[in-house]
Design a protein around this motif. Structure first.
Motif, PDB file in Angstrom:
ATOM      1  N   ALA A 138       0.806  -1.202   0.000  1.00 40.97           N
ATOM      2  CA  ALA A 138       0.000   0.000   0.000  1.00 40.97           C
ATOM      3  C   ALA A 138       0.846   1.263   0.000  1.00 40.97           C
ATOM      4  N   GLY A 139       2.051   1.175   0.537  1.00 39.40           N
ATOM      5  CA  GLY A 139       2.893   2.356   0.634  1.00 39.40           C
ATOM      6  C   GLY A 139       4.326   2.031   0.246  1.00 39.40           C
ATOM      7  N   VAL A 140       5.188   3.033   0.420  1.00 41.71           N
ATOM      8  CA  VAL A 140       6.614   2.853   0.172  1.00 41.71           C
ATOM      9  C   VAL A 140       7.247   2.324   1.457  1.00 41.71           C
ATOM     10  N   SER A 141       7.929   1.215   1.339  1.00 41.30           N
ATOM     11  CA  SER A 141       8.509   0.568   2.507  1.00 41.30           C
ATOM     12  C   SER A 141      10.027   0.684   2.480  1.00 41.30           C
ATOM     13  N   GLN A 142      10.608   1.098   3.590  1.00 40.15           N
ATOM     14  CA  GLN A 142      12.066   1.238   3.674  1.00 40.15           C
ATOM     15  C   GLN A 142      12.604   0.400   4.836  1.00 40.15           C
ATOM     16  N   SER A 143      13.768  -0.187   4.593  1.00 38.30           N
ATOM     17  CA  SER A 143      14.418  -0.965   5.661  1.00 38.30           C
ATOM     18  C   SER A 143      15.933  -0.856   5.539  1.00 38.30           C
ATOM     19  N   PRO A 144      16.649  -0.909   6.667  1.00 41.57           N
ATOM     20  CA  PRO A 144      16.098  -0.897   8.016  1.00 41.57           C
ATOM     21  C   PRO A 144      15.593   0.495   8.397  1.00 41.57           C
ATOM     22  N   ARG A 145      14.781   0.593   9.404  1.00 40.53           N
ATOM     23  CA  ARG A 145      14.336   1.906   9.877  1.00 40.53           C
ATOM     24  C   ARG A 145      15.471   2.633  10.595  1.00 40.53           C
ATOM     25  N   TYR A 146      16.298   1.885  11.270  1.00 40.17           N
ATOM     26  CA  TYR A 146      17.427   2.454  12.009  1.00 40.17           C
ATOM     27  C   TYR A 146      18.665   1.594  11.744  1.00 40.17           C
ATOM     28  N   LYS A 147      19.787   2.284  11.528  1.00 40.44           N
ATOM     29  CA  LYS A 147      21.037   1.588  11.289  1.00 40.44           C
ATOM     30  C   LYS A 147      22.153   2.353  11.979  1.00 40.44           C
ATOM     31  N   VAL A 148      22.909   1.645  12.808  1.00 39.08           N
ATOM     32  CA  VAL A 148      24.092   2.234  13.421  1.00 39.08           C
ATOM     33  C   VAL A 148      25.300   1.550  12.817  1.00 39.08           C
ATOM     34  N   ALA A 149      26.217   2.331  12.291  1.00 36.04           N
ATOM     35  CA  ALA A 149      27.410   1.770  11.660  1.00 36.04           C
ATOM     36  C   ALA A 149      28.653   2.416  12.255  1.00 36.04           C
ATOM     37  N   LYS A 150      29.696   1.630  12.319  1.00 34.63           N
ATOM     38  CA  LYS A 150      30.989   2.198  12.713  1.00 34.63           C
ATOM     39  C   LYS A 150      31.615   2.857  11.483  1.00 34.63           C
ATOM     40  N   ARG A 151      32.339   3.915  11.716  1.00 36.84           N
ATOM     41  CA  ARG A 151      32.999   4.612  10.611  1.00 36.84           C
ATOM     42  C   ARG A 151      33.851   3.631   9.815  1.00 36.84           C
ATOM     43  N   GLY A 152      33.668   3.665   8.501  1.00 32.58           N
ATOM     44  CA  GLY A 152      34.421   2.771   7.637  1.00 32.58           C
ATOM     45  C   GLY A 152      33.633   1.554   7.167  1.00 32.58           C
ATOM     46  N   GLN A 153      32.514   1.271   7.824  1.00 35.09           N
ATOM     47  CA  GLN A 153      31.681   0.135   7.417  1.00 35.09           C
ATOM     48  C   GLN A 153      30.872   0.502   6.178  1.00 35.09           C
ATOM     49  N   ASP A 154      30.461  -0.517   5.452  1.00 32.73           N
ATOM     50  CA  ASP A 154      29.549  -0.342   4.320  1.00 32.73           C
ATOM     51  C   ASP A 154      28.127  -0.586   4.803  1.00 32.73           C
ATOM     52  N   VAL A 155      27.174   0.173   4.260  1.00 32.64           N
ATOM     53  CA  VAL A 155      25.766  -0.044   4.599  1.00 32.64           C
ATOM     54  C   VAL A 155      24.938  -0.106   3.320  1.00 32.64           C
ATOM     55  N   ALA A 156      23.799  -0.795   3.426  1.00 35.14           N
ATOM     56  CA  ALA A 156      22.858  -0.894   2.303  1.00 35.14           C
ATOM     57  C   ALA A 156      21.469  -0.601   2.831  1.00 35.14           C
ATOM     58  N   LEU A 157      20.793   0.304   2.179  1.00 35.01           N
ATOM     59  CA  LEU A 157      19.453   0.716   2.562  1.00 35.01           C
ATOM     60  C   LEU A 157      18.508   0.339   1.435  1.00 35.01           C
ATOM     61  N   ARG A 158      17.372  -0.250   1.820  1.00 42.67           N
ATOM     62  CA  ARG A 158      16.466  -0.804   0.820  1.00 42.67           C
ATOM     63  C   ARG A 158      15.186   0.013   0.724  1.00 42.67           C
ATOM     64  N   CYS A 159      14.667   0.116  -0.483  1.00 48.23           N
ATOM     65  CA  CYS A 159      13.399   0.801  -0.714  1.00 48.23           C
ATOM     66  C   CYS A 159      12.504  -0.065  -1.580  1.00 48.23           C
ATOM     67  N   LEU A 202      20.227   1.705  -1.851  1.00 48.21           N
ATOM     68  CA  LEU A 202      21.227   2.768  -1.744  1.00 48.21           C
ATOM     69  C   LEU A 202      22.372   2.214  -0.898  1.00 48.21           C
ATOM     70  N   LYS A 203      23.544   2.201  -1.473  1.00 50.09           N
ATOM     71  CA  LYS A 203      24.709   1.657  -0.777  1.00 50.09           C
ATOM     72  C   LYS A 203      25.693   2.769  -0.474  1.00 50.09           C
ATOM     73  N   ILE A 204      26.201   2.763   0.744  1.00 42.53           N
ATOM     74  CA  ILE A 204      27.209   3.739   1.135  1.00 42.53           C
ATOM     75  C   ILE A 204      28.439   2.960   1.595  1.00 42.53           C
ATOM     76  N   GLN A 205      29.541   3.198   0.919  1.00 40.49           N
ATOM     77  CA  GLN A 205      30.774   2.498   1.258  1.00 40.49           C
ATOM     78  C   GLN A 205      31.622   3.349   2.193  1.00 40.49           C
ATOM     79  N   ARG A 206      32.349   2.676   3.057  1.00 35.71           N
ATOM     80  CA  ARG A 206      33.306   3.356   3.958  1.00 35.71           C
ATOM     81  C   ARG A 206      32.644   4.568   4.604  1.00 35.71           C
ATOM     82  N   THR A 207      31.587   4.303   5.366  1.00 35.88           N
ATOM     83  CA  THR A 207      30.775   5.387   5.925  1.00 35.88           C
ATOM     84  C   THR A 207      31.612   6.344   6.767  1.00 35.88           C
ATOM     85  N   GLN A 208      31.215   7.611   6.699  1.00 39.82           N
ATOM     86  CA  GLN A 208      31.832   8.690   7.469  1.00 39.82           C
ATOM     87  C   GLN A 208      30.771   9.295   8.378  1.00 39.82           C
ATOM     88  N   GLN A 209      31.210  10.017   9.399  1.00 39.31           N
ATOM     89  CA  GLN A 209      30.256  10.605  10.341  1.00 39.31           C
ATOM     90  C   GLN A 209      29.297  11.565   9.631  1.00 39.31           C
TER      91      GLN A 209
END
Lengths: 113, 115
Positions: free
Chosen positions: A2-23, A77-84
């Motif tokens: 019914a709507g646009v779904s995003q996951s995860p709702r919350y993500k904590v990463a250490k600096r330098g980690q890669d993250v992936a956000l889904r839509c 959406l992927k973010i590599q080597r995350t920064q603050q």
């Protein structure tokens, strides 16, 4: 769905980690946008897809940011080597076609320690 | 480049009264759309009202109306009979006619409703 779904709702990463956000956009929606919203600010455009084609990625802040929508539906959406400075809420929005009203997801809040 | 300016970081209004949120924008386009979005603390953006630039008539949605002044590039939102549920961040946004460039948002106005 019914709507646009995003996951995860919350993500904590250490600096330098890669993250992936889904839509998961609304089924059948052609247009898909990603926005970045820093605390206390309005959303800032990141990138735009029409079906599987990424037509505009001019808002991506660096080459550490990458987005894809390989089958024209789900986008990541992927973010590599995350920064603050990457800490923000990442919003996804979709519409049936360009210039239609956008429907937003609830966002993914990324905190980089 | 288009810019959207919301000059009121925060506004406060008594319940049941009327409040007006200001927005100005800058563009060289003649065909565009303007929007007001509401973002409650839960974060999900909700469309409040939409205005097409070629339409002279101001858009209205129940208690929400706009004052669209194209020559002045002004697009204010009036909320009548304010309710506690109206408390949220309100964002003014601009989109060129083709739509493929996405929305340009202002910085937002935090609306507080006093009971």
């Amino acid at each position: 769905g019914a709507g646009v779904s995003q996951s995860p709702r919350y993500k904590v990463a250490k600096r330098g980690q890669d993250v992936a956000l889904r839509c998961d956009p609304i089924s059948g929606h052609v247009s898909l946008f990603w926005y970045q919203q820093a605390l206390g600010q309005g959303p800032e455009f990141l990138t735009y897809f029409q079906n599987e084609a990424q037509l505009d990625k001019s808002g991506l802040p660096s080459d550490r940011f990458f987005a894809e929508r390989p089958e024209g539906s789900v986008s990541t959406l992927k973010i590599q080597r995350t920064q603050q400075e990457d800490s923000a809420v990442y919003l996804c929005a979709s519409s049936l076609r360009p210039a239609n009203v956008l429907t937003f997801g609830a966002g993914s809040r990324l905190t980089v320690l | 480049a288009q810019t959207v300016t919301q000059s009121q970081p925060e506004m406060s209004v008594q319940e049941a009264e009327t409040v007006t949120l200001s927005c100005t924008y800058d563009t060289s386009e003649s065909d565009y759309y303007l929007f007001w979005y509401k973002q409650p603390p839960s974060r999900q953006m909700i469309l409040v009202i939409r205005q097409e630039a070629y339409k002279q008539q101001n858009a209205t949605e129940n208690r929400f109306s706009v004052n669209f002044q194209k020559a002045a590039k002004s697009f204010s939102l009036k909320i009548s009979d304010s309710q506690l549920g109206d408390a949220a961040m309100y964002f003014c946004a601009y989109c060129p006619g083709g739509g493929a460039d996405g929305l340009t948002f202002g910085k937002g106005t935090h609306l507080i409703i006093q009971p």
